[in-house]
Design an enzyme around this catalytic site. Structure first.
Site, mmCIF file in Angstrom:
data_model
loop_
_atom_site.group_PDB
_atom_site.id
_atom_site.type_symbol
_atom_site.label_atom_id
_atom_site.label_comp_id
_atom_site.label_asym_id
_atom_site.label_seq_id
_atom_site.Cartn_x
_atom_site.Cartn_y
_atom_site.Cartn_z
ATOM 1 N N VAL A 67 6.288 1.113 -7.008
ATOM 2 C CA VAL A 67 5.577 0.102 -6.213
ATOM 3 C C VAL A 67 6.444 -1.080 -5.795
ATOM 4 O O VAL A 67 6.045 -1.852 -4.933
ATOM 5 C CB VAL A 67 4.344 -0.447 -6.959
ATOM 6 C CG1 VAL A 67 3.287 0.623 -7.120
ATOM 7 C CG2 VAL A 67 4.729 -1.042 -8.307
ATOM 8 N N TYR A 68 7.611 -1.251 -6.393
ATOM 9 C CA TYR A 68 8.422 -2.407 -6.052
ATOM 10 C C TYR A 68 8.883 -2.316 -4.597
ATOM 11 O O TYR A 68 9.579 -1.374 -4.201
ATOM 12 C CB TYR A 68 9.640 -2.521 -6.970
ATOM 13 C CG TYR A 68 9.330 -2.804 -8.424
ATOM 14 C CD1 TYR A 68 8.082 -3.268 -8.818
ATOM 15 C CD2 TYR A 68 10.291 -2.598 -9.407
ATOM 16 C CE1 TYR A 68 7.801 -3.520 -10.154
ATOM 17 C CE2 TYR A 68 10.019 -2.863 -10.743
ATOM 18 C CZ TYR A 68 8.767 -3.313 -11.112
ATOM 19 O OH TYR A 68 8.494 -3.566 -12.434
#
Length: 323
Positions: A60-61
């Site tokens: 998700v980064y």
């Protein structure tokens, strides 16, 4: 750099892990302070030169671009087997009912997507980013076991959750002969020590390595209390983590750092590393000095009176970081 086993495994990791959340395309995701691939490259080089072999990211980064930058940069500098790459799964990666979570469908999709972005055939440590309240933990554990048996991950780890949840997962893995979690990536620093109550005793008992996130309290433990940064000004989540009740801890930290004539970050990390249950704090770096301080902290030994001064001003916190 010193190295240590990750829990009861034979995997050797550096005492400092480079957290790669800070590296990602700013236009992707909601991290305007992140560094793009050209800006991030020097930090990977600096980390490798310092002996750091452990790198942590997540799908998700920056909407996957952190994995892209981490994989492409590292693998352009060193052979794959010289580094330990960790990533995580759980958060939303695409629209729709199956675009997040820890179902078998989500895990099998996301491990392949992560490997593609990282540009590697396997990750060393595949971690569940949070507990999935919508999926039976048995389904998650068996899917992770299959990921390991397929060769796509060497080990599996977990991140912030209640101790009872982690205990349940370990028990079920043992009961069913599934691959066991070897690490816990939990929230722990001088300003948030609630994990000392249950999670760390559980990890010690079960031979689980601990790789704390936010060991510098999102920069709060590196500067005077009232000083702001570009990240802190736009960090809504971080704004709710701390209050003026925490200021005495920072004041004690700054006093010890001043007397020792070293950076506050070195003291804060040295305190973490003095705990036998801490394996490798995950440190983010957007300035060269951040990594210099992290590496230097490995050799800082605090006196008992200093540890007491740092811990005496602590005030209990509401449990956070579990969802």
């Amino acid at each position: 750099m010193d190295y240590i086993s990750l829990g009861d495994t034979g995997l050797q990791v550096s005492r400092i892990c480079l957290g790669c959340m800070s590296y990602g395309e700013p236009a992707r995701g909601n991290q305007p302070w992140s560094l793009d691939k050209d800006e991030a490259r020097p930090f990977f080089r600096q980390a490798l030169d310092a002996g750091i072999n452990f790198f942590d990211t997540a799908n998700v980064y920056s909407a996957g671009s952190s994995e892209e930058i981490t994989g492409a940069t590292l693998l352009s500098m060193v052979p794959r087997d010289e580094v330990v790459i960790a990533t995580k799964v759980h958060g939303r990666m695409r629209p729709g009912p199956n675009g997040q979570g820890l179902s078998r469908k989500a895990i099998m999709t996301e491990i392949d997507n992560s490997l593609t972005r990282l540009g590697t055939d396997y990750v060393d440590l595949y971690q569940i980013h949070r507990w999935d309240y919508e999926t039976p933990i048995e389904e998650t554990l068996e899917a992770l076991h299959d990921v390991v048996k397929s060769g796509k991950a060497r080990y599996i780890g977990a991140s912030s959750m209640h101790a009872w949840q982690f205990s349940k997962a370990l028990y079920l893995a043992d009961l069913n002969g599934w691959t066991r979690f070897v690490s816990m990536q939990n929230y722990y620093n001088l300003l948030y020590r609630e994990e000392e109550r249950e999670m760390f005793p559980l990890c010690v008992d079960q031979g689980i390595g601990s790789i704390p996130w936010s060991p510098l309290a999102r920069g709060r433990l590196t500067r005077p209390w009232s000083e702001q940064t570009k990240r802190s000004e736009s960090d809504e989540f971080g704004r709710n983590l701390y209050s003026d009740d925490d200021r005495p801890v920072v004041d004690a930290l700054l006093d010890i750092a001043q007397r020792r004539r070293i950076a506050p970050a070195q003291i804060a990390l040295a305190w973490l590393l003095s705990k036998s249950y801490v394996t490798s704090p995950i440190v983010g770096a957007t300035k060269a000095q951040h990594l210099d301080d992290a590496v230097a902290a490995v050799d800082v030994e605090l006196e008992g009176s200093e540890i007491h001064a740092l811990e005496a001003a602590y005030r209990p916190h509401t449990i956070v970081g579990l969802r």
